[in-house]
Design an enzyme around this catalytic site. Structure first.
Site, PDB file in Angstrom:
ATOM      1  N   HIS A   1       0.838  -1.198   0.000  1.00 14.34           N
ATOM      2  CA  HIS A   1       0.000   0.000   0.000  1.00 14.34           C
ATOM      3  C   HIS A   1       0.875   1.250   0.000  1.00 14.34           C
ATOM      4  O   HIS A   1       2.030   1.207   0.438  1.00 14.34           O
ATOM      5  CB  HIS A   1      -0.903   0.009   1.228  1.00 14.34           C
ATOM      6  CG  HIS A   1      -1.986  -1.024   1.170  1.00 14.34           C
ATOM      7  ND1 HIS A   1      -3.156  -0.911   1.889  1.00 14.34           N
ATOM      8  CD2 HIS A   1      -2.087  -2.200   0.489  1.00 14.34           C
ATOM      9  CE1 HIS A   1      -3.928  -1.950   1.649  1.00 14.34           C
ATOM     10  NE2 HIS A   1      -3.293  -2.757   0.808  1.00 14.34           N
TER      11      HIS A   1
ATOM     12  N   GLU B   1       0.776   3.970   1.861  1.00 12.86           N
ATOM     13  CA  GLU B   1       1.218   4.413   3.189  1.00 12.86           C
ATOM     14  C   GLU B   1       2.366   3.544   3.700  1.00 12.86           C
ATOM     15  O   GLU B   1       3.339   4.063   4.253  1.00 12.86           O
ATOM     16  CB  GLU B   1       0.057   4.363   4.189  1.00 12.86           C
ATOM     17  CG  GLU B   1      -1.094   5.288   3.842  1.00 12.86           C
ATOM     18  CD  GLU B   1      -2.175   4.628   2.988  1.00 12.86           C
ATOM     19  OE1 GLU B   1      -3.314   5.106   3.028  1.00 12.86           O
ATOM     20  OE2 GLU B   1      -1.873   3.656   2.266  1.00 12.86           O
TER      21      GLU B   1
ATOM     22  N   CYS C   1      -6.376   2.058   5.162  1.00 15.02           N
ATOM     23  CA  CYS C   1      -7.025   0.807   5.552  1.00 15.02           C
ATOM     24  C   CYS C   1      -6.566   0.441   6.964  1.00 15.02           C
ATOM     25  O   CYS C   1      -5.632   1.039   7.502  1.00 15.02           O
ATOM     26  CB  CYS C   1      -6.665  -0.296   4.559  1.00 15.02           C
ATOM     27  SG  CYS C   1      -4.983  -0.924   4.763  1.00 15.02           S
TER      28      CYS C   1
ATOM     29  N   CYS D   1      -2.742  -0.277   7.244  1.00 14.30           N
ATOM     30  CA  CYS D   1      -1.925   0.932   7.204  1.00 14.30           C
ATOM     31  C   CYS D   1      -2.095   1.749   8.482  1.00 14.30           C
ATOM     32  O   CYS D   1      -1.121   2.274   9.024  1.00 14.30           O
ATOM     33  CB  CYS D   1      -2.278   1.769   5.979  1.00 14.30           C
ATOM     34  SG  CYS D   1      -1.799   0.983   4.425  1.00 14.30           S
TER      35      CYS D   1
END
Length: 151
Positions: free
Chosen positions: A52, A54, A82, A85
Site C-alpha cells: 500500500h 502508506e 485501511c 496501514c
C-alpha cells in the site's frame, strides 16, 4: 495551506500511479514541513497485498531516518488508510493522518476498506476467519528475547 499542498502531492502520486496501471493511491510522509518519503500502491505490479502507498512511504522514511519510530511525522494520503496501514501508522508513533477521499467515496469503485474495518471491530470468535490460540506453556520465547536485548 501546508496540508493542502501535501495532500495534492499525494493525489498527484495516486493519479500518476493509476495512469501507469496501478491502483489510485498515493501517500506523502512529512516531518517538520519537509517531505521525508512518498509511496504509491504497488499491489498490482508486485502481487504483494501489503504494498500500500502508506506502507511504502513508511518503509522509505524508516530507512532514511534509520529508525522504526516516526514520531513527529504526518501522513498525507489520497484515500482513507485501511486498517493495516492505520495499524502501522500507530506502531511507528505517527500522530497525524490527513486524507482526501473516504471509504464512502471509494465504495462505488470497489476500493473501500470499510468491510475490513467492520470485521476487525468484531470479537475474534465472530470474525470471518478462524482465529485461535494454542497455548504452548510459558512464554520462554519472549523471556529469551528480553534477556538478549537487555544486555
Amino acid at each position: 495551506m501546508q496540508n493542502e499542498k501535501f495532500l495534492r502531492m499525494a493525489i498527484d502520486l495516486a493519479r500518476d500511479n493509476a495512469g501507469h496501471g496501478g491502483r489510485p493511491f498515493g501517500a506523502v510522509l512529512v516531518k517538520d514541513g519537509a517531505v521525508i518519503a512518498t509511496g504509491v500502491n504497488r499491489i498490482l505490479s508486485t502481487n504483494d497485498p501489503t504494498a500500500h502507498a502508506e506502507l511504502s512511504a513508511i518503509r522509505e522514511a524508516s530507512a532514511k531516518l534509520g529508525s522504526p519510530r516516526l514520531d513527529g511525522c504526518t501522513v498525507y494520503a489520497s484515500g482513507q488508510p485501511c486498517p493495516m496501514c492505520l495499524a502501522a501508522i500507530h506502531l511507528t508513533g505517527i500522530r497525524e493522518v490527513v486524507y482526501a477521499y473516504s471509504n464512502n467515496d471509494a465504495q462505488p469503485f470497489g476500493l473501500s476498506s470499510a468491510a475490513v474495518y467492520a470485521q476487525l471491530a468484531l470479537p475474534l470468535e465472530q470474525q470471518s476467519i478462524a482465529i485461535s490460540q494454542m497455548p504452548m506453556g510459558e512464554p520462554e520465547l519472549y523471556r529469551e528475547w528480553q534477556s538478549r536485548t537487555a544486555s
